[in-house]
Structure formats: C-alpha cells, structure tokens
Design a protein around this motif. Structure first.
Motif, short mmCIF file in Angstrom:
data_model
loop_
_atom_site.label_atom_id
_atom_site.label_comp_id
_atom_site.label_asym_id
_atom_site.label_seq_id
_atom_site.Cartn_x
_atom_site.Cartn_y
_atom_site.Cartn_z
N ASP A 5 -57.98 20.89 -20.04
CA ASP A 5 -58.49 22.26 -20.07
C ASP A 5 -59.82 22.35 -19.32
O ASP A 5 -60.04 23.27 -18.52
CB ASP A 5 -58.69 22.74 -21.51
CG ASP A 5 -57.39 22.88 -22.27
OD1 ASP A 5 -56.34 23.07 -21.64
OD2 ASP A 5 -57.45 22.79 -23.52
N PHE A 9 -60.47 24.46 -15.85
CA PHE A 9 -61.50 25.49 -15.81
C PHE A 9 -62.55 25.18 -14.75
O PHE A 9 -62.93 26.04 -13.96
CB PHE A 9 -62.15 25.64 -17.20
CG PHE A 9 -63.25 26.66 -17.24
CD1 PHE A 9 -62.97 28.01 -17.10
CD2 PHE A 9 -64.57 26.28 -17.43
CE1 PHE A 9 -63.98 28.96 -17.14
CE2 PHE A 9 -65.58 27.23 -17.47
CZ PHE A 9 -65.29 28.56 -17.32
N THR A 61 -71.68 30.98 -19.86
CA THR A 61 -70.41 31.49 -19.35
C THR A 61 -70.55 32.96 -18.94
O THR A 61 -70.09 33.37 -17.87
CB THR A 61 -69.31 31.34 -20.42
OG1 THR A 61 -69.18 29.96 -20.75
CG2 THR A 61 -67.97 31.87 -19.93
N ARG A 78 -59.73 31.61 -19.32
CA ARG A 78 -59.55 30.43 -18.46
C ARG A 78 -60.18 29.18 -19.07
O ARG A 78 -59.70 28.07 -18.86
CB ARG A 78 -60.17 30.66 -17.08
CG ARG A 78 -59.44 31.67 -16.26
CD ARG A 78 -58.36 30.99 -15.48
NE ARG A 78 -57.88 31.89 -14.45
CZ ARG A 78 -57.37 31.47 -13.33
NH1 ARG A 78 -57.28 30.20 -13.07
NH2 ARG A 78 -56.92 32.34 -12.46
N SER A 79 -61.27 29.36 -19.81
CA SER A 79 -61.95 28.21 -20.42
C SER A 79 -61.17 27.68 -21.62
O SER A 79 -61.46 26.58 -22.10
CB SER A 79 -63.36 28.59 -20.86
OG SER A 79 -63.32 29.46 -21.98
#
Length: 165
Positions: A5, A9, A61, A78-79
């Motif tokens: 993940d 990202f 973020t 997306r993260s």
C-alpha cells in the motif's frame, strides 16, 4: 497498512510530483525541498514518503494534496486510510436520481439540506438563504417555481414571500 500500500501510494505521489515539475530524482534538483516548502511541511516527511519509510500524517497529506492539485479525498483513498465507501463523494449522491424519480431530476433544496445534515429546525433558513444565490426564473429561462416534484415552494408553505424579512 502493508508495504505494498505504501509503495503504491508513494509511486502515485512521485508521478504527481514529476507531472507538476518537481525534480525529485536528482540529488541537487531541489524538488523535495521545494514541494516541502510550498506545502509547509518538513522535508523529512516528503523524503520518508518517497523512500517508502512512512505514510505522511493527515495534515501533511492535506497540505501535499493542495500543492499537488488533487482532492484530499483522493489522497486518503489512495493512501489506504479510507475506502471510497467510507468517504462517499456527495457529488456522486447528488448525481444519482432519488428512488422513483425520473433521471436528470435535480434535488430539491430540502433534499440537499438533508444530504448536508442541516438540522430540521434550520432547514427553512437554509432554503431561504440558498435561494438567494440561485438564478431567478428569468435568468434560467425556466418556468416559475411552483409545486416541484409534488412539493410546495417554501414561500407558499410558510406564507412568506422572498425578501419579506
């Protein structure tokens, strides 16, 4: 969060940075420092993300999303922090016709107030304020407001007229 993940990202963010003209590949390109400065975050946070060491915190973020020109919603999804279902896009909901309604029907102001979570005791005021910002019938060329979708207009329902305050 898995390392897969984080890697996915970080790769997406790297592509965004390169697309926006940040030189993050050469040691002296200054891209990492420039994006950190523009976002108002520590360079170390950018470096840790690009080196796949850690995911940025929520504030970092948010700031990176602003500088990169992407919605925070996309960054969070997306993260892997949230799913699309957990972070429903209100535009998707408004574009979906209500049950039993014909396609292309615009939501009423009461429906919008409900979607936005406006308390019932403040809906009348919400509708009156929002109506002030909507184009008039003469500007849109539409028929005068009447019973729309079986609902009585706010003026008729309350016995008031626009601007009567």
């Amino acid at each position: 969060m898995t390392s897969q993940d984080l890697d996915a990202f970080a790769a997406w963010v790297e592509d965004l940075m390169r697309d926006r003209g940040y030189d993050i590949d050469s040691p002296r390109g200054g891209g990492k420092s420039r994006i950190a400065d523009e976002a108002g975050v520590h360079r170390a946070a950018v470096t840790r993300l690009l080196q796949r060491q850690s995911m940025p915190d929520l504030e970092t973020t948010r700031r990176l999303a602003r500088v990169l020109g992407v919605p925070v919603r996309d960054m969070l999804i997306r993260s892997g922090r949230l799913t699309a279902e957990e972070l429903a896009d209100p535009h998707d909901h408004l574009a979906t016709p209500a049950a039993g309604a014909g396609s292309g029907r615009r939501p009423t102001l009461e429906e919008v107030a409900d979607l936005l979570g406006v308390p019932a005791d403040r809906r009348h005021m919400f509708v009156r304020v929002v109506e002030q910002f909507l184009p008039s019938e003469t500007e849109t060329g539409s028929a005068p407001r009447g019973r729309e979708n079986g609902r009585m207009p706010m003026e008729a329902a309350t016995g008031t007229s626009p601007g009567a305050d």
